[in-house]
Design a protein around this motif. Structure first.
Motif, PDB file in Angstrom:
ATOM      1  N   THR A 161       0.821  -1.207   0.000  1.00 38.92           N
ATOM      2  CA  THR A 161       0.000   0.000   0.000  1.00 38.92           C
ATOM      3  C   THR A 161       0.857   1.259   0.000  1.00 38.92           C
ATOM      4  O   THR A 161       0.586   2.207  -0.740  1.00 38.92           O
ATOM      5  N   ALA A 162       1.909   1.268   0.817  1.00 35.30           N
ATOM      6  CA  ALA A 162       2.784   2.446   0.902  1.00 35.30           C
ATOM      7  C   ALA A 162       3.497   2.704  -0.415  1.00 35.30           C
ATOM      8  O   ALA A 162       3.544   3.839  -0.905  1.00 35.30           O
ATOM      9  N   LYS A 163       4.049   1.673  -1.016  1.00 40.22           N
ATOM     10  CA  LYS A 163       4.793   1.840  -2.264  1.00 40.22           C
ATOM     11  C   LYS A 163       3.850   2.223  -3.408  1.00 40.22           C
ATOM     12  O   LYS A 163       4.175   3.070  -4.240  1.00 40.22           O
ATOM     13  N   LYS A 164       2.680   1.612  -3.435  1.00 40.50           N
ATOM     14  CA  LYS A 164       1.697   1.941  -4.473  1.00 40.50           C
ATOM     15  C   LYS A 164       1.280   3.409  -4.362  1.00 40.50           C
ATOM     16  O   LYS A 164       1.207   4.125  -5.363  1.00 40.50           O
ATOM     17  N   ALA A 165       1.036   3.869  -3.140  1.00 41.67           N
ATOM     18  CA  ALA A 165       0.650   5.267  -2.932  1.00 41.67           C
ATOM     19  C   ALA A 165       1.763   6.206  -3.367  1.00 41.67           C
ATOM     20  O   ALA A 165       1.510   7.256  -3.973  1.00 41.67           O
ATOM     21  N   ASP A 166       2.999   5.824  -3.067  1.00 40.52           N
ATOM     22  CA  ASP A 166       4.149   6.639  -3.484  1.00 40.52           C
ATOM     23  C   ASP A 166       4.199   6.747  -5.014  1.00 40.52           C
ATOM     24  O   ASP A 166       4.386   7.838  -5.559  1.00 40.52           O
ATOM     25  N   LEU A 167       4.033   5.620  -5.688  1.00 42.76           N
ATOM     26  CA  LEU A 167       4.083   5.631  -7.161  1.00 42.76           C
ATOM     27  C   LEU A 167       2.912   6.435  -7.747  1.00 42.76           C
ATOM     28  O   LEU A 167       3.095   7.203  -8.693  1.00 42.76           O
ATOM     29  N   LEU A 168       1.731   6.261  -7.190  1.00 42.82           N
ATOM     30  CA  LEU A 168       0.565   7.001  -7.689  1.00 42.82           C
ATOM     31  C   LEU A 168       0.707   8.498  -7.486  1.00 42.82           C
ATOM     32  O   LEU A 168       0.231   9.293  -8.305  1.00 42.82           O
ATOM     33  N   SER A 169       1.395   8.894  -6.421  1.00 45.50           N
ATOM     34  CA  SER A 169       1.587  10.335  -6.172  1.00 45.50           C
ATOM     35  C   SER A 169       2.504  10.975  -7.221  1.00 45.50           C
ATOM     36  O   SER A 169       2.509  12.183  -7.383  1.00 45.50           O
ATOM     37  N   ARG A 170       3.279  10.167  -7.923  1.00 41.65           N
ATOM     38  CA  ARG A 170       4.196  10.679  -8.956  1.00 41.65           C
ATOM     39  C   ARG A 170       3.507  10.868 -10.305  1.00 41.65           C
ATOM     40  O   ARG A 170       4.080  11.473 -11.202  1.00 41.65           O
ATOM     41  N   LEU A 171       2.284  10.335 -10.462  1.00 45.77           N
ATOM     42  CA  LEU A 171       1.575  10.489 -11.738  1.00 45.77           C
ATOM     43  C   LEU A 171       1.071  11.896 -11.965  1.00 45.77           C
ATOM     44  O   LEU A 171       0.735  12.612 -11.102  1.00 45.77           O
TER      45      LEU A 171
END
Length: 171
Positions: A161-171
Motif C-alpha cells: 500500500t505504501a509503495k503503491k501510494a508513493d508511485l501514484l503520487s508521482r503520476l
C-alpha cells in the motif's frame, strides 16, 4: 538445506501457518526474540525460519501465535556473534533492528550466510529506478510488478500500500 532433521521438522510444523503459498523454507533454527505482549516487551522462545522470500521469527502464545518477518529487499545488514554454546543474530532494516539470541552455535553463522545470500539475490534481480521523475510512463508497470510481489507474499499489505501510494503520487 534440502532435508531437515526431525527436530527441525517439528519446529517447521509449528510455524507452517504463517508461510505464504509456494514459499520455500531454506533453513530453520530456534532462538529467543523480543515480542510485545500486553504493552510490554518480553523475550520469548521461538522458531527462526529463513525462506526464499523473508526471514520469519515465530512464537506461540496462548490461543494463537506472534510473528515478525523481514523481507530481503528491506534488510540492510545481518550481524552475528558466536559464543561457546550459543550465538546471536541481528537483523537491521531502515533503522529498525531485531535481535535473536540463544541460537545454537552451529546454526548462527550458517543462517547469517544464508540470509546474506538471499539479500544479494534480491538486490541483483531488482529493476533499475527510472531515470527521471518526468518519466511517468513506467509507473503503471511498476505497480503491476508490486502487485505480483504482494500476491506472492514477498510484500506485506502495508508495504504494498505504501509503495503503491508513493508511485501514484508521482503520476
Amino acid at each position: 538445506m534440502s532435508e531437515f532433521t526431525g527436530k527441525q521438522q517439528k519446529e517447521i510444523n509449528k510455524a507452517k501457518r504463517v508461510l505464504a503459498q509456494g514459499e520455500t523454507i531454506l533453513d530453520v533454527t530456534t532462538g529467543i526474540g523480543t515480542v510485545r505482549r500486553m504493552g510490554q516487551q518480553q523475550k520469548r522462545y521461538g522458531v527462526l525460519l529463513v525462506t526464499d522470500r523473508r526471514v520469519i521469527f515465530f512464537t506461540k502464545k496462548l490461543g494463537g501465535y506472534e510473528m515478525s518477518d523481514h523481507v530481503y529487499g528491506l534488510l540492510t545488514s545481518v550481524d552475528y556473534k558466536k559464543g561457546m554454546i550459543k550465538g546471536n543474530l541481528n537483523l537491521s532494516a531502515s533503522g529498525d533492528h531485531y535481535h535473536i539470541s540463544q541460537i545454537p552455535k552451529n546454526d548462527v553463522e550458517r543462517l547469517a550466510q544464508r540470509i546474506r545470500a538471499q539479500m544479494a539475490a534480491v538486490r541483483s534481480h531488482s529493476a533499475p529506478a527510472p531515470n527521471s521523475d518526468s518519466d511517468k510512463s513506467g509507473i503503471p508497470e511498476q505497480i503491476k510488478k508490486l502487485a505480483i510481489l504482494h500476491k506472492q507474499g514477498v510484500l506485506t499489505d502495508s508495504e504494498f500500500t505504501a509503495k503503491k501510494a508513493d508511485l501514484l503520487s508521482r503520476l
